[in-house]
Design a protein around this motif. Structure first.
Motif, PDB file in Angstrom:
ATOM      1  N   GLN A 103      42.714  36.347  49.285  1.00 38.21           N
ATOM      2  CA  GLN A 103      44.022  36.033  49.836  1.00 38.21           C
ATOM      3  C   GLN A 103      45.006  35.714  48.715  1.00 38.21           C
ATOM      4  OE1 GLN A 103      42.471  32.739  52.277  1.00 38.21           O
ATOM      5  NE2 GLN A 103      43.181  33.875  54.091  1.00 38.21           N
ATOM      6  N   ASP A 104      46.260  36.066  48.939  1.00 40.49           N
ATOM      7  CA  ASP A 104      47.332  35.669  48.024  1.00 40.49           C
ATOM      8  C   ASP A 104      48.511  35.182  48.845  1.00 40.49           C
ATOM      9  OD1 ASP A 104      49.432  37.850  48.415  1.00 40.49           O
ATOM     10  OD2 ASP A 104      47.709  39.089  47.896  1.00 40.49           O
ATOM     11  N   ASP A 105      49.351  34.382  48.231  1.00 40.56           N
ATOM     12  CA  ASP A 105      50.541  33.860  48.915  1.00 40.56           C
ATOM     13  C   ASP A 105      51.805  34.553  48.428  1.00 40.56           C
ATOM     14  OD1 ASP A 105      50.597  32.875  46.393  1.00 40.56           O
ATOM     15  OD2 ASP A 105      50.772  30.753  46.975  1.00 40.56           O
ATOM     16  N   ASN A 116      45.112  44.960  42.584  1.00 41.52           N
ATOM     17  CA  ASN A 116      46.254  45.111  43.477  1.00 41.52           C
ATOM     18  C   ASN A 116      47.005  43.798  43.650  1.00 41.52           C
ATOM     19  OD1 ASN A 116      46.079  47.822  43.963  1.00 41.52           O
ATOM     20  ND2 ASN A 116      45.030  47.635  45.926  1.00 41.52           N
ATOM     21  N   ALA A 117      46.261  42.691  43.735  1.00 35.94           N
ATOM     22  CA  ALA A 117      46.914  41.386  43.865  1.00 35.94           C
ATOM     23  C   ALA A 117      47.739  41.066  42.629  1.00 35.94           C
ATOM     24  CB  ALA A 117      45.856  40.305  44.104  1.00 35.94           C
ATOM     25  N   ILE A 118      47.218  41.404  41.471  1.00 39.31           N
ATOM     26  CA  ILE A 118      47.973  41.157  40.225  1.00 39.31           C
ATOM     27  C   ILE A 118      49.199  42.055  40.156  1.00 39.31           C
ATOM     28  CG2 ILE A 118      47.858  41.348  37.712  1.00 39.31           C
ATOM     29  CD1 ILE A 118      44.882  40.625  37.908  1.00 39.31           C
ATOM     30  N   SER A 144      45.483  38.479  33.794  1.00 38.30           N
ATOM     31  CA  SER A 144      46.726  37.881  34.272  1.00 38.30           C
ATOM     32  C   SER A 144      46.586  36.362  34.307  1.00 38.30           C
ATOM     33  CB  SER A 144      47.062  38.425  35.672  1.00 38.30           C
ATOM     34  OG  SER A 144      48.262  37.872  36.131  1.00 38.30           O
ATOM     35  N   PRO A 145      46.777  35.713  33.177  1.00 38.92           N
ATOM     36  CA  PRO A 145      46.665  34.253  33.158  1.00 38.92           C
ATOM     37  C   PRO A 145      47.830  33.558  33.857  1.00 38.92           C
ATOM     38  CG  PRO A 145      47.356  35.087  31.014  1.00 38.92           C
ATOM     39  CD  PRO A 145      47.030  36.290  31.844  1.00 38.92           C
ATOM     40  N   ASP A 146      48.905  34.299  34.176  1.00 39.90           N
ATOM     41  CA  ASP A 146      50.054  33.676  34.832  1.00 39.90           C
ATOM     42  C   ASP A 146      49.813  33.464  36.330  1.00 39.90           C
ATOM     43  OD1 ASP A 146      51.422  33.656  32.446  1.00 39.90           O
ATOM     44  OD2 ASP A 146      52.275  35.651  32.776  1.00 39.90           O
ATOM     45  N   HIS A 147      48.800  34.108  36.914  1.00 39.26           N
ATOM     46  CA  HIS A 147      48.450  33.864  38.309  1.00 39.26           C
ATOM     47  C   HIS A 147      47.502  32.673  38.400  1.00 39.26           C
ATOM     48  CE1 HIS A 147      50.111  37.888  38.902  1.00 39.26           C
ATOM     49  NE2 HIS A 147      50.017  37.708  40.234  1.00 39.26           N
ATOM     50  N   ARG A 155      54.445  36.490  39.111  1.00 36.49           N
ATOM     51  CA  ARG A 155      53.729  35.452  38.360  1.00 36.49           C
ATOM     52  C   ARG A 155      53.775  34.135  39.125  1.00 36.49           C
ATOM     53  NH1 ARG A 155      56.006  36.382  32.172  1.00 36.49           N
ATOM     54  NH2 ARG A 155      55.238  38.538  31.934  1.00 36.49           N
ATOM     55  N   GLY A 156      52.722  33.380  38.988  1.00 35.49           N
ATOM     56  CA  GLY A 156      52.629  32.106  39.684  1.00 35.49           C
ATOM     57  C   GLY A 156      52.023  32.205  41.060  1.00 35.49           C
ATOM     58  N   THR A 157      51.731  33.397  41.521  1.00 38.50           N
ATOM     59  CA  THR A 157      51.105  33.567  42.839  1.00 38.50           C
ATOM     60  C   THR A 157      49.665  33.063  42.792  1.00 38.50           C
ATOM     61  OG1 THR A 157      52.489  35.500  43.307  1.00 38.50           O
ATOM     62  CG2 THR A 157      50.476  35.233  44.600  1.00 38.50           C
TER      63      THR A 157
END
Length: 514
Positions: free
Chosen positions: A442-444, A405-407, A372-375, A412-414
């Motif tokens: 962590q993710d936003d 799970n985060a992906i 996932s290069p968009d993250h 996208r952009g997270t």
């Protein structure tokens, strides 16, 4: 060779009920105490009466020694009445005091010398009655002694006598023990009646008191009986009966029993609730597993049927075989995940080796960045490598599942931040050495739905209840994460809000697991 059977031994047994045993014990104690008191009282009274009788006997003996002699000057003591068969002189009436002068009725007086063997008894009217030859022979055989002694005279009963030796003659003075025996007999009769009455009264009062005191215990037993009638073999039990609070006072024996029973019932309720929840999870697990396996199986069967109907269409055949292979792989992955969970649940040991957690996270983040290069990915590791004792492949699976799970659940952009650090020193070690390694991911993103609160680690738990393929996997990722971390002796926790989700993983250091 035959053997005779042993005879049965009949032993006195107490009643089986607690009330009966308590009452019987109380009655035995009351009877024993009253009998002992009566026996001691009787012995003390006998000792007192015999001492008083001996004192009277000594006084009578002294009076006997001072009795007047006959007028013939030979020193003979006046003996029996006129006409007596004994060869002793008799003092005629009206010539001064006689042998029985000053002696109480029932006093025995005797003289023994070579010329006279005479024994008389003072009667109620003051006259003298000569005793028979058997009494004279018995008294004549006694050895002189200044101390009173007991003797049984044939036909006249028991006497306490004093035998004194004077110059050339022996005097005998005696008092009967009939009054003492009669008094003691009367006392024993009254004591027996009082013992019997006391035992009967104690039985009546004791039965009433014991039953009243044991009434709370019967209420406790009634509660236990009520619980035994509940259907506990299946289904949800709920709240069972409880012993009333007033019967759970720990300062009393019945209160201790009631409190213990309530504690046991609470433990049984929790165990039954846990069993019910486990049964529900098993049923849900079987339903979810069947659903997850049914979808790829249906796809495989459909494409297999398609290839059978159109064997000449190469494009269709190629597409069908690709779908069959994809669904087979998905089904194989699901079966492998279930097998891994089953092995972890059964407690099978994992491989144990020193694992560099920092390197594992670097590899997992690099893999996720490619997928996932968009993250946006951030990784923070200390300059020194942090090591744990564990299974390298399983730990890599833990990090990969969390990052996947985060992906999957963030747009996208997270930004996904991964960090590893040393937790509080000595939190898991026995001797205070070593430290835990803490990994935070962590993710936003938007966070987890509220419906997932408390269900993050349940198997086949998904926010999308329709379980479509476009909304995620089978719902086993976090279950596997928790099972692997727990198998390593660690802990995992998830906190989520509308500002993002944080997964915290704590693993023990190699020092803690030696």
């Amino acid at each position: 060779m035959s053997s005779n059977p042993r005879p049965e031994r009949h032993r006195l047994s107490l009643p089986r009920s607690l009330t009966g045993r308590l009452i019987a014990t109380v009655l035995l104690l009351v009877a024993l105490v009253t009998v002992l008191v009566g026996a001691v009282t009787t012995l003390a009274l006998r000792q007192f009466l015999m001492s008083r009788l001996d004192a009277q006997l000594v006084a009578a003996s002294n009076r006997h020694e001072g009795a007047p002699r006959s007028a013939d000057g030979d020193g003979d003591v006046v003996g029996g009445p006129v006409g007596s068969a004994f060869p002793c002189a008799v003092q005629p009436p009206g010539q001064g005091p006689g042998l029985g002068f000053g002696q109480a009725a029932g006093t025995l007086l005797g003289r023994f010398d070579p010329r006279c063997r005479s024994v008389v008894l003072v009667t109620e009217d003051g006259s003298l009655r000569a005793l028979g030859r058997a009494a004279v022979s018995t008294l004549g055989a006694l050895a002189p002694s200044s101390r009173p002694q007991s003797v049984e005279l044939p036909g006249d009963g028991s006497y306490r006598v004093i035998v004194r030796r004077e110059a050339g003659w022996t005097s005998v003075t005696g008092l009967g023990t009939h009054d003492v025996s009669d008094t003691l007999g009367s006392v024993v009769a009254w004591e027996s009646a009082l013992v019997l009455g006391g035992v009967l009264l104690a039985a009546a009062i004791g039965q009433a008191l014991v039953r009243r005191q044991l009434r709370p215990l019967l209420r406790v037993a009634a509660t236990a009986t009520e619980v035994t009638s509940l259907p506990l073999e299946s289904g949800e039990v709920g709240v069972t009966a409880r012993v009333p609070a007033e019967l759970t006072d720990p300062s009393t024996e019945v209160g201790q029993v009631g409190a213990a029973l309530n504690s046991m019932l609470g433990h049984v309720e929790r165990a039954l609730d846990t069993r019910h929840e486990s049964e529900q999870r098993v049923r849900q697990f079987l339903a979810d597993a069947s659903h997850e396996l049914r979808t790829p199986l249906s796809t495989i069967m459909g494409y297999a049927e398609l290839t059978r109907r159109t064997p000449e269409d190469a494009a269709t055949m190629t597409h069908a075989m690709g779908r069959i292979q994809a669904e087979s792989g998905r089904m194989g992955s699901l079966v492998n995940d279930l097998l891994l969970l089953a092995r972890l649940d059964s407690g099978r040991p994992l491989d144990r080796a020193v694992v560099d957690v920092s390197r594992q996270l670097v590899e997992a983040v690099n893999d996720a960045r490619v997928v996932s290069p968009d993250h946006r990915w951030r990784l923070t590791v200390p300059p020194e490598p942090l090591q744990v004792m564990g299974d390298r492949d399983r730990l890599h699976q833990v990090f990969s599942n969390v990052l996947s799970n985060a992906i999957r659940h963030t747009p996208r952009g997270t930004t996904v931040s991964v960090s590893v650090s040393v937790a509080v020193a000595g939190t898991r070690s026995v001797d205070g050495a070593g430290a835990d390694v803490e990994i935070k991911i962590q993710d936003d993103g938007p966070g987890m739905p509220r419906s997932m609160a408390g269900k993050e680690f349940e198997r086949f738990s998904r926010a999308d209840t329709s379980r479509t393929r476009t909304s995620g996997g089978a719902g086993l990722g976090l279950s596997i994460v928790q099972a692997i971390v727990l198998a390593h002796g660690g802990a995992v926790d998830i906190t989520s809000s509308d500002r993002g989700t944080t997964v915290a993983i704590c693993l023990p250091s190699p020092t803690d697991l030696r």
